[in-house]
Design a protein around this motif. Structure first.
Motif, PDB file in Angstrom:
ATOM      1  N   VAL A  74      21.121  46.878  46.842  1.00 31.06           N
ATOM      2  CA  VAL A  74      22.708  47.361  46.921  1.00 31.06           C
ATOM      3  C   VAL A  74      22.733  49.128  46.714  1.00 31.06           C
ATOM      4  CG1 VAL A  74      24.938  47.168  45.938  1.00 31.06           C
ATOM      5  CG2 VAL A  74      23.366  45.252  45.783  1.00 31.06           C
ATOM      6  N   THR A 108      23.875  43.972  55.648  1.00 23.92           N
ATOM      7  CA  THR A 108      25.391  44.239  55.827  1.00 23.92           C
ATOM      8  C   THR A 108      25.480  45.516  55.323  1.00 23.92           C
ATOM      9  OG1 THR A 108      25.766  43.041  53.677  1.00 23.92           O
ATOM     10  CG2 THR A 108      25.835  41.646  55.518  1.00 23.92           C
ATOM     11  N   GLU A 129      17.566  41.556  46.267  1.00 23.36           N
ATOM     12  CA  GLU A 129      18.826  42.270  47.097  1.00 23.36           C
ATOM     13  C   GLU A 129      19.181  43.549  46.675  1.00 23.36           C
ATOM     14  OE1 GLU A 129      23.408  41.319  48.320  1.00 23.36           O
ATOM     15  OE2 GLU A 129      22.700  41.104  46.152  1.00 23.36           O
ATOM     16  N   TRP A 150      19.424  53.542  45.787  1.00 21.08           N
ATOM     17  CA  TRP A 150      19.456  51.880  45.828  1.00 21.08           C
ATOM     18  C   TRP A 150      19.188  51.232  44.546  1.00 21.08           C
ATOM     19  CZ3 TRP A 150      21.456  49.593  50.142  1.00 21.08           C
ATOM     20  CH2 TRP A 150      21.804  50.279  51.261  1.00 21.08           C
ATOM     21  N   GLU A 178      12.756  38.322  51.285  1.00 16.43           N
ATOM     22  CA  GLU A 178      12.133  37.334  50.205  1.00 16.43           C
ATOM     23  C   GLU A 178      10.645  37.473  50.678  1.00 16.43           C
ATOM     24  OE1 GLU A 178      13.495  33.470  51.138  1.00 16.43           O
ATOM     25  OE2 GLU A 178      12.533  33.153  52.975  1.00 16.43           O
ATOM     26  N   CYS A 229      12.677  46.537  50.671  1.00 13.34           N
ATOM     27  CA  CYS A 229      13.971  46.140  50.706  1.00 13.34           C
ATOM     28  C   CYS A 229      14.997  47.546  50.443  1.00 13.34           C
ATOM     29  CB  CYS A 229      14.341  45.020  49.560  1.00 13.34           C
ATOM     30  SG  CYS A 229      16.183  44.250  50.024  1.00 13.34           S
ATOM     31  N   SER A 260      12.943  36.650  45.771  1.00 15.84           N
ATOM     32  CA  SER A 260      13.714  37.180  46.396  1.00 15.84           C
ATOM     33  C   SER A 260      14.378  38.526  45.900  1.00 15.84           C
ATOM     34  CB  SER A 260      15.171  36.252  46.726  1.00 15.84           C
ATOM     35  OG  SER A 260      14.777  35.098  47.255  1.00 15.84           O
ATOM     36  N   ARG A 277      23.993  46.790  51.788  1.00 17.95           N
ATOM     37  CA  ARG A 277      23.128  45.597  51.198  1.00 17.95           C
ATOM     38  C   ARG A 277      22.131  45.168  52.129  1.00 17.95           C
ATOM     39  NH1 ARG A 277      25.293  43.306  46.743  1.00 17.95           N
ATOM     40  NH2 ARG A 277      27.403  43.601  46.251  1.00 17.95           N
ATOM     41  N   MET A 278      21.003  44.671  51.361  1.00 22.20           N
ATOM     42  CA  MET A 278      19.866  44.062  52.236  1.00 22.20           C
ATOM     43  C   MET A 278      19.197  43.077  51.289  1.00 22.20           C
ATOM     44  SD  MET A 278      17.726  44.844  55.089  1.00 22.20           S
ATOM     45  CE  MET A 278      16.434  43.883  55.322  1.00 22.20           C
ATOM     46  N   ALA A 279      18.783  41.985  52.044  1.00 22.50           N
ATOM     47  CA  ALA A 279      18.266  40.858  51.312  1.00 22.50           C
ATOM     48  C   ALA A 279      16.973  40.638  52.053  1.00 22.50           C
ATOM     49  CB  ALA A 279      19.152  39.853  51.259  1.00 22.50           C
ATOM     50  N   ALA A 330      16.878  49.052  53.911  1.00 19.38           N
ATOM     51  CA  ALA A 330      18.293  49.307  53.770  1.00 19.38           C
ATOM     52  C   ALA A 330      18.561  50.598  53.997  1.00 19.38           C
ATOM     53  CB  ALA A 330      18.629  49.006  52.368  1.00 19.38           C
ATOM     54  N   ALA A 378      18.129  47.570  42.979  1.00 20.18           N
ATOM     55  CA  ALA A 378      17.582  46.262  43.739  1.00 20.18           C
ATOM     56  C   ALA A 378      17.333  45.206  42.437  1.00 20.18           C
ATOM     57  CB  ALA A 378      16.604  46.248  44.600  1.00 20.18           C
TER      58      ALA A 378
END
Length: 137
Positions: A103, A31, A101, A114, A38, A64, A99, A34-36, A68, A116
């Motif tokens: 940001v 989004t 994420e 970034w 796992e 990640c 997991s 953001r990126m997610a 992103a 994370a």
């Protein structure tokens, strides 16, 4: 701005046969800012001391943040490369799903930053990661 051409499917195709693919990294969501992702811990990811190898957490967080960055490249940019990365380890795991994420802290024309956070299946923070990316033109 998020590039609409970068999708979960395109990232999975792009990673085929690479290190993230070997580790079983799975992009989950992209989004704006953001990126997610796992990854499931495998026994071969454990260091000789019996705990998850630090490089495994770095691989997950860096992948990640890298995906992103790719998804947020400015129009006309040719790519990016990592200038610096840092990780603080708070915990470990020997099994289960990890997991992460990422940001965006800064999305500029010449650089991106970034942050994370890697967590285990119980939501415990295992590492805090930050990287700086240089945009290539």
């Amino acid at each position: 701005m998020l590039r609409k051409t970068v999708t979960i499917e395109s990232l999975l195709e792009r990673q085929r046969g690479t290190l993230p693919d070997t580790f079983g990294v799975r992009p989950l969501a992209i989004t704006e800012g953001r990126m997610a992702m796992e990854m499931t811990v495998a026994p071969w990811m454990v260091a000789p001391n019996g705990f998850l190898h630090a490089a495994t957490q770095v691989l997950l967080a860096d992948t990640c943040a890298g995906y992103a960055t790719l998804a947020h490249l400015p129009e006309g940019a040719k790519g990016f490369t990592t200038l610096e990365l840092k990780s603080n380890f708070l915990g470990t795991a020997t099994e289960g799903v990890l997991s992460v994420e990422a940001v965006a802290e800064h999305l500029g024309r010449t650089s991106q930053v970034w942050s994370a956070t890697v967590v285990d299946a119980k939501g415990r923070r295992l590492s805090l990661f930050r990287c700086s990316q240089i945009i290539l033109w």
